[in-house]
Design a protein around this motif. Structure first.
Motif, PDB file in Angstrom:
ATOM      1  N   TRP A 224     -12.958 -12.694  -5.798  1.00 46.00           N
ATOM      2  CA  TRP A 224     -13.512 -14.048  -6.109  1.00 46.00           C
ATOM      3  C   TRP A 224     -14.454 -14.727  -5.500  1.00 46.00           C
ATOM      4  N   LEU A 225     -13.806 -15.083  -4.167  1.00 47.97           N
ATOM      5  CA  LEU A 225     -14.458 -15.831  -3.512  1.00 47.97           C
ATOM      6  C   LEU A 225     -15.324 -15.176  -2.390  1.00 47.97           C
ATOM      7  N   GLY A 226     -15.383 -13.438  -2.192  1.00 45.84           N
ATOM      8  CA  GLY A 226     -16.332 -12.881  -2.150  1.00 45.84           C
ATOM      9  C   GLY A 226     -16.287 -12.734  -0.901  1.00 45.84           C
ATOM     10  N   GLY A 227     -17.675 -12.680  -0.234  1.00 43.13           N
ATOM     11  CA  GLY A 227     -18.374 -12.849   1.387  1.00 43.13           C
ATOM     12  C   GLY A 227     -18.022 -11.171   1.864  1.00 43.13           C
ATOM     13  N   ILE A 228     -18.467 -11.595   3.138  1.00 43.83           N
ATOM     14  CA  ILE A 228     -18.739 -10.492   4.217  1.00 43.83           C
ATOM     15  C   ILE A 228     -16.767 -10.280   4.298  1.00 43.83           C
ATOM     16  N   GLY A 229     -16.159 -11.279   4.817  1.00 47.17           N
ATOM     17  CA  GLY A 229     -14.683 -10.417   5.124  1.00 47.17           C
ATOM     18  C   GLY A 229     -13.430 -10.169   3.961  1.00 47.17           C
ATOM     19  N   VAL A 230     -14.463  -9.451   2.755  1.00 48.87           N
ATOM     20  CA  VAL A 230     -13.635  -9.449   1.348  1.00 48.87           C
ATOM     21  C   VAL A 230     -13.061  -8.424   1.728  1.00 48.87           C
ATOM     22  N   ILE A 231     -13.056  -6.811   2.394  1.00 50.76           N
ATOM     23  CA  ILE A 231     -12.002  -6.599   2.621  1.00 50.76           C
ATOM     24  C   ILE A 231     -11.029  -6.252   3.945  1.00 50.76           C
ATOM     25  N   PRO A 232     -11.370  -6.748   5.162  1.00 49.98           N
ATOM     26  CA  PRO A 232     -10.469  -7.113   5.534  1.00 49.98           C
ATOM     27  C   PRO A 232      -9.425  -8.537   5.317  1.00 49.98           C
ATOM     28  N   GLY A 233     -10.210  -9.811   4.077  1.00 49.85           N
ATOM     29  CA  GLY A 233      -9.418 -10.205   3.525  1.00 49.85           C
ATOM     30  C   GLY A 233      -7.870  -9.902   2.352  1.00 49.85           C
ATOM     31  N   LEU A 234      -8.611  -8.410   1.285  1.00 52.85           N
ATOM     32  CA  LEU A 234      -7.969  -8.031   0.770  1.00 52.85           C
ATOM     33  C   LEU A 234      -6.353  -6.608   1.675  1.00 52.85           C
ATOM     34  N   LEU A 235      -6.821  -6.546   2.403  1.00 53.75           N
ATOM     35  CA  LEU A 235      -6.404  -5.334   3.171  1.00 53.75           C
ATOM     36  C   LEU A 235      -4.842  -6.717   3.445  1.00 53.75           C
ATOM     37  N   ASN A 236      -5.367  -7.671   4.419  1.00 55.58           N
ATOM     38  CA  ASN A 236      -4.049  -9.099   5.035  1.00 55.58           C
ATOM     39  C   ASN A 236      -3.426  -9.425   3.587  1.00 55.58           C
ATOM     40  N   ILE A 237      -3.987  -9.041   2.198  1.00 54.45           N
ATOM     41  CA  ILE A 237      -3.143  -9.326   1.233  1.00 54.45           C
ATOM     42  C   ILE A 237      -2.147  -8.055   1.247  1.00 54.45           C
ATOM     43  N   LEU A 238      -2.221  -7.266   0.765  1.00 53.56           N
ATOM     44  CA  LEU A 238      -1.684  -5.658   0.811  1.00 53.56           C
ATOM     45  C   LEU A 238      -0.435  -5.852   1.536  1.00 53.56           C
ATOM     46  N   MET A 239      -1.102  -5.985   3.169  1.00 55.04           N
ATOM     47  CA  MET A 239      -0.477  -5.367   4.332  1.00 55.04           C
ATOM     48  C   MET A 239       1.285  -6.669   4.407  1.00 55.04           C
ATOM     49  N   PRO A 240       0.907  -7.338   4.156  1.00 52.00           N
ATOM     50  CA  PRO A 240       2.088  -7.959   4.342  1.00 52.00           C
ATOM     51  C   PRO A 240       3.205  -7.826   3.177  1.00 52.00           C
ATOM     52  N   ILE A 241       3.031  -8.014   1.782  1.00 58.77           N
ATOM     53  CA  ILE A 241       3.291  -7.289   0.852  1.00 58.77           C
ATOM     54  C   ILE A 241       4.299  -6.475   1.341  1.00 58.77           C
ATOM     55  N   LEU A 242       3.350  -5.122   1.884  1.00 54.66           N
ATOM     56  CA  LEU A 242       3.751  -4.261   2.350  1.00 54.66           C
ATOM     57  C   LEU A 242       4.802  -3.924   3.497  1.00 54.66           C
ATOM     58  N   MET A 243       4.623  -5.393   4.245  1.00 54.32           N
ATOM     59  CA  MET A 243       5.683  -4.796   5.396  1.00 54.32           C
ATOM     60  C   MET A 243       6.637  -6.369   5.052  1.00 54.32           C
ATOM     61  N   GLY A 244       6.367  -6.624   4.045  1.00 50.23           N
ATOM     62  CA  GLY A 244       7.942  -7.209   3.316  1.00 50.23           C
ATOM     63  C   GLY A 244       8.828  -6.704   2.871  1.00 50.23           C
ATOM     64  N   LEU A 245       8.024  -6.173   1.680  1.00 49.05           N
ATOM     65  CA  LEU A 245       8.794  -4.694   1.703  1.00 49.05           C
ATOM     66  C   LEU A 245       9.798  -4.429   2.572  1.00 49.05           C
ATOM     67  N   ALA A 246       9.416  -3.687   3.414  1.00 49.08           N
ATOM     68  CA  ALA A 246       9.888  -2.858   4.446  1.00 49.08           C
ATOM     69  C   ALA A 246      10.792  -3.545   5.114  1.00 49.08           C
ATOM     70  N   PHE A 247      10.549  -4.968   5.560  1.00 49.46           N
ATOM     71  CA  PHE A 247      11.307  -5.324   6.596  1.00 49.46           C
ATOM     72  C   PHE A 247      13.180  -5.531   5.446  1.00 49.46           C
ATOM     73  N   SER A 248      12.116  -5.598   3.564  1.00 49.09           N
ATOM     74  CA  SER A 248      13.899  -6.396   3.042  1.00 49.09           C
ATOM     75  C   SER A 248      14.348  -4.816   3.424  1.00 49.09           C
ATOM     76  N   TYR A 249      13.584  -4.026   3.221  1.00 45.11           N
ATOM     77  CA  TYR A 249      14.843  -2.667   2.901  1.00 45.11           C
ATOM     78  C   TYR A 249      15.533  -1.853   4.341  1.00 45.11           C
ATOM     79  N   ILE A 250      15.296  -2.701   5.200  1.00 40.68           N
ATOM     80  CA  ILE A 250      15.483  -2.121   6.531  1.00 40.68           C
ATOM     81  C   ILE A 250      16.127  -3.552   6.261  1.00 40.68           C
ATOM     82  N   HIS A 251      16.338  -4.448   6.263  1.00 37.99           N
ATOM     83  CA  HIS A 251      17.381  -4.917   6.473  1.00 37.99           C
ATOM     84  C   HIS A 251      18.577  -5.003   5.701  1.00 37.99           C
ATOM     85  N   ARG A 252      18.196  -4.527   4.281  1.00 40.36           N
ATOM     86  CA  ARG A 252      19.274  -4.007   3.661  1.00 40.36           C
ATOM     87  C   ARG A 252      20.427  -2.797   3.775  1.00 40.36           C
ATOM     88  N   ARG A 253      19.399  -1.364   4.156  1.00 36.42           N
ATOM     89  CA  ARG A 253      20.633  -1.222   5.056  1.00 36.42           C
ATOM     90  C   ARG A 253      21.029  -1.520   6.325  1.00 36.42           C
TER      91      ARG A 253
END
Ligand code: C2E
Ligand code: CA
Ligand code: CA
Length: 878
Positions: free
Chosen positions: A93-122
């Motif tokens: 909704w904010l939009g702008g030129i940085g929208v793509i990296p901005g979205l990626l920087n939403i997806l990427m930390p979530i995946l990173m957090g899940l990955a960290f949680s996974y390897i921690h639990r293992r």
């Protein structure tokens, strides 16, 4: 720029902490909690994006990577997804030129957090400052990489102005938020664990039936939980806050105080058993207590769980009693409904020989002996299912295969629905009882000496035989058998020898007869033989029986050898035939008995058949008895005298011999009446009358010089000798008549002495002390023995006529006479020979040394008056 970013991240971290606070209220609602957490994290990200660090239009920096990575790490995919979606939508909704990296920087930390949680639990990576730092570096590195997607000049602008603040602020921020959320999570987990353990404890305390108390070191009730208020001394609410000594008797309070102290001193649970008056009476409790490892209101305390064991104690007692009862003297078996053995006691093992392990699980029929048929068991089960109880005699088999009788009682045990669940059986070995029963039976029907049937069994069989012969038209016979002269064996050699002889007789009888014949012993030497199934023609049956009778006589005539002695005892048989049931058993027995007596009369070793005329003989005897009685009363019995002479023929004395001056039949000798008189008390009366006449005669003679020295022999019967008042009677008679006892000689027969030798000897002794002398009559016909004679207080032996009769020709008779004389000489006894009829006899006797004689040669028995005339010229006769 730095400041902006710090402001932004501080706000985010605060919001995250706030989120942790809010989440506390959602403890216990996992799904809802996750959704809320996702929404809150999303909201935090939006808040962060609202106050961003703006690099240029359309390119913003904020702490979303930090928030989202940690949201995914702690919250998992759902939380990450919700927060990520909200943040992503807002960024779009904010939009702008940085929208793509901005979205990626939403997806990427979530995946990173899940990955960290996974390897921690293992367990591959720990969660600590170090790993968080590395994570932060990688996260921010990737953010920078994402930003490389910006147009080059914008990226360059970023590198120049924002890279340093971004890395410098967001990496520590990741660390900080991670630790913060970690703490929130740990608290939540602790709360959760506490809640669980509380629930667990509650469940436990509510599930147990025990009374649980918390008591402090002063004995104060801090907590009370009871399944039943009645188990308390008084109501729970009244107890709380009170101390033991406030509510319990001193002794009991003291007991608990000691127990509390003991529990506090130990780090292990302590137990106690106590009785307590409760609201439902006296109950027994078993308590376990454990000290609390924390202070309550500054005091130490114990938790006590008490269980009411009153019923269990009673049950235990019951069980112990039952167990003792089970181990009784009786064998016990408990089976299941299928009669498989589930328990037996020791007595069972003792009786059957099986150990418990050998029979467990086995069906009870393993004990069966096969003695009783299936009908027996059908009946048993029928009774058992109808009445729930059966008892009776049953034959079972021991382990050693021995079959034995037992008394068995079986009870069915039913459950509440009435279904049989067990059978309880008790068994008593009745082998001994059985054999005793048989023994009694045997004693009742068998003669213990010979094992032959006794009178009772004989009568039984005779009854049956009579009925059977009547039906079949066959003859049967009853034979009475009496041993000749048996009494002498018994008397002389003792009962043991007599018994042995009887056993031999029994043996001979059974051996001579057929198996189906009955040989019974009535007692003494009386045997009875029952022959059944003889010919149906009277004559033929008679011949048959005669043959058997002769065979019996022959068998019995053979000498017997008992304890080194040889005996010749023939038998006399009386036979009665029957072929119907017209006569009674008693009649038949009586008839056989009568014929047996006629055999005796025939001179023994004979057999006689009963015929109806025999009855006439009997009644004649009875008439005679009556006549004797009358004759005695009428004083018709008088003595005749027969002279007794010395060597030179001089008269020495006389024997008094009774004669019956019968009003119709004239003078009768003893042969007519003595035997009948002897069968009743008549003989005593007769003997006393004879004695009295003899005494009176002696008194008269004492005044007559020619006869004053004569002796008088009087015959004495057995009945008289054994009369209790015999001595008194004689004394009285002598006193009364004033007769001189020295002139009186009593003649007794050997056999008479044998009935009760001691008694006879005693009586003879006391009469002898008065001067009366004794002579043994008919000497030589009995079982004369030297040893025996020695014991008797005797004066004279009277050699029986039978030895004199054939003298001098009969050399064996002479030998006997000489032996008697020699024996008498050694014993210092006088010898008189009777039945001397001829001079030759007299000479033979006197040549052998005999000095005293009696017999027709010297004079026949004559009336007293005649004797007195003869005696006048005595001595001149020969
Ligand atoms: P006993 O005591 O042996 O008596 C002898 C018997 O032999 C007498 O028979 C007598 O008459 C008989 N006799 C005597 N001399 C001769 C002889 O030379 N030749 C033969 N052939 N016979 C002779 P009796 O009087 O008939 O007596 C028979 C039995 O009766 C006696 O046998 C005695 O046992 C018994 N008796 C007689 N009188 C009495 C009595 O008063 N009381 C008792 N209890 N028994 C008596
Ligand atoms: Ca005599
Ligand atoms: Ca005699």
């Amino acid at each position: 720029m730095f400041i902006d970013l710090i402001e932004n991240i501080t706000l985010l971290i605060s919001l995250c902490w706030l989120h942790g606070m809010i989440m506390r209220y959602l403890d216990g609602y996992e799904r809802l909690g996750k959704v809320c957490a996702g929404l809150l994290f999303g909201a935090v990200c939006i808040a962060g994006m609202k106050i961003p660090l703006v690099l240029t239009d359309g390119i913003i920096f904020d702490g979303r990577t930090v928030v989202l990575s940690m949201a995914a790490f702690f919250g998992g995919p759902l939380v990450g997804a919700i927060a990520g979606c909200m943040a992503g939508l807002f960024r779009l909704w904010l939009g702008g030129i940085g929208v793509i990296p901005g979205l990626l920087n939403i997806l990427m930390p979530i995946l990173m957090g899940l990955a960290f949680s996974y390897i921690h639990r293992r367990g591959w990576v720990p969660f600590n400052i170090g790993s968080l730092l590395v994570f932060g570096v990688v996260l921010q590195g990737l953010q920078v990489l994402n930003l490389a997607l910006l147009p080059v000049d914008h990226f360059a602008l970023f590198l120049k102005h924002a890279l340093l603040p971004l890395v410098a602020v967001l990496i520590p921020a990741t660390l900080l938020l991670g630790l913060l959320l970690r703490d929130v999570q740990l608290q939540r987990q602790a709360r959760e664990a506490l809640r669980q353990s509380e629930a667990y404890l509650r469940a436990i305390t509510e599930a147990v039936p025990d009374l649980s108390l918390v008591l402090d070191e002063d004995g104060r009730y801090l907590k009370i939980k009871t399944p039943d208020n009645d188990l308390l001394f008084t109501g729970a609410s009244e107890l709380l806050g009170k101390r033991l000594q406030d509510v319990l008797p001193a002794s009991q309070a003291d007991l608990f105080h000691k127990f509390i102290s003991r529990t506090l001193a130990s780090d292990r649970p302590q137990t106690i058993e106590y009785g307590m008056q409760t609201q439902v009476g006296h109950r027994t409790f078993e308590a376990r207590a454990r000290r609390l490892d924390t202070l309550i209101q500054g005091r130490r305390a114990v938790v006590l769980m008490a269980r009411d064991i009153t019923d269990r104690i009673a049950y235990d007692l019951d069980r112990r009693v039952a167990a003792i009862a089970f181990e009784s003297q009786q064998g016990m078996i408990i089976t299941d409904a299928q009669t498989r053995i589930i328990k037996v006691n020791k007595a069972f093992s003792r009786i059957t020989g099986y150990t418990e392990t050998e029979v467990l699980g086995q069906p009870t029929r393993m004990l069966g002996s096969g003695h009783q048929g299936p009908e027996f068991y059908q009946e048993l089960w029928k009774t058992l299912s109808e009445n729930g109880f059966w008892e009776g005699e049953i034959w079972n088999r021991r382990k050693n295969n021995e079959v034995f009788p037992e008394w068995l009682t079986i009870s069915a045990v039913r459950d509440e629905q009435g279904q049989v669940i067990n059978y309880v059986a008790s068994l008593t070995d009745i082998t001994e009882r059985k054999s005793a029963e048989q023994k009694i039976q045997h004693l009742a029907f068998y003669d213990p000496l010979t094992n032959l049937p006794n009178r009772r069994l004989l009568r039984d069989r005779l009854q049956q035989a009579m009925a059977l012969c009547g039906r079949k038209g066959m003859y049967g016979a009853l034979i009475f058998l009496d041993l000749d002269d048996f009494k002498n064996v018994n008397d002389l050699y003792g009962h043991q020898v007599g018994d042995e002889l009887l056993c031999q007789v029994a043996k001979r009888l059974t051996e001579t007869l057929r198996e189906q014949d009955t040989v019974a012993r009535l007692g003494g030497d009386e045997f009875v033989i029952l022959l059944e199934g003889l010919e149906s023609c009277a004559e033929e049956a008679g011949t048959q029986v005669e043959h058997i009778g002769i065979k019996l006589l022959q068998a019995l005539r053979e000498p017997y050898l008992v304890s080194g002695h040889r005996f010749n005892n023939s038998a006399s048989l009386g036979i009665v035939m029957f072929n119907d049931a017209h006569h009674s058993v008693d009649e038949l027995m009586q008839h056989a008995d009568l014929s047996m007596y006629s055999s005796k009369a025939l001179g023994k070793n004979a057999l006689s058949f009963y015929d109806p005329q025999m009855q006439a003989v009997v009644s004649k005897r009875l008439q005679l008895e009556e006549d004797i009685r009358r004759g005695l009363a009428e004083e018709e019995f008088v003595i005749y005298l027969q002279p007794q002479a010395g060597v030179n023929g001089y008269l020495e004395g006389a024997e008094a011999l009774v004669r019956w001056q019968h009003p119709q039949r004239g003078v009768l000798g003893p042969g007519v009446f003595i035997e009948i008189a002897e069968r009743s008390d008549l003989i005593e009366v007769m003997d006393l009358a004879t004695l009295r006449q003899g005494c009176e005669l002696l008194v008269r003679w004492s005044n007559q010089p020619q006869r004053a020295a004569l002796s008088l022999s009087v015959n004495i019967s057995s009945r008289l000798l054994y009369r209790d008042d015999f001595i008194d009677l004689i004394k009285h008679l002598l006193d009364e008549t004033q007769a001189n006892p020295l002139r009186l000689k009593l003649e007794i027969t050997e056999s008479l002495l044998l009935t009760d030798k001691e008694k006879a000897v005693m009586r003879m002794q006391s009469l002898r002390e008065m001067g009366i002398r004794f002579s043994i009559d008919d000497f030589g016909t009995g079982y004369s023995s030297m040893a025996y004679l020695q014991q008797l207080p005797l004066d004279q032996l009277k050699i029986d006529q039978s030895f004199v009769r054939d003298l001098p020709e009969n050399t064996s008779g002479l030998a006997i006479v000489r032996a008697i004389l020699a024996m008498a000489h050694s014993l210092n006894l006088e010898v008189i020979a009777e039945g001397v009829e001829t001079l030759a006899q007299r000479d033979a006797l006197s040549d052998s040394g005999c000095k005293h004689f009696q017999g027709y040669l010297f004079g026949k028995p004559v009336a007293v008056a005649d004797f007195e005339i003869i005696s006048l010229c005595s001595g001149s006769q020969h």
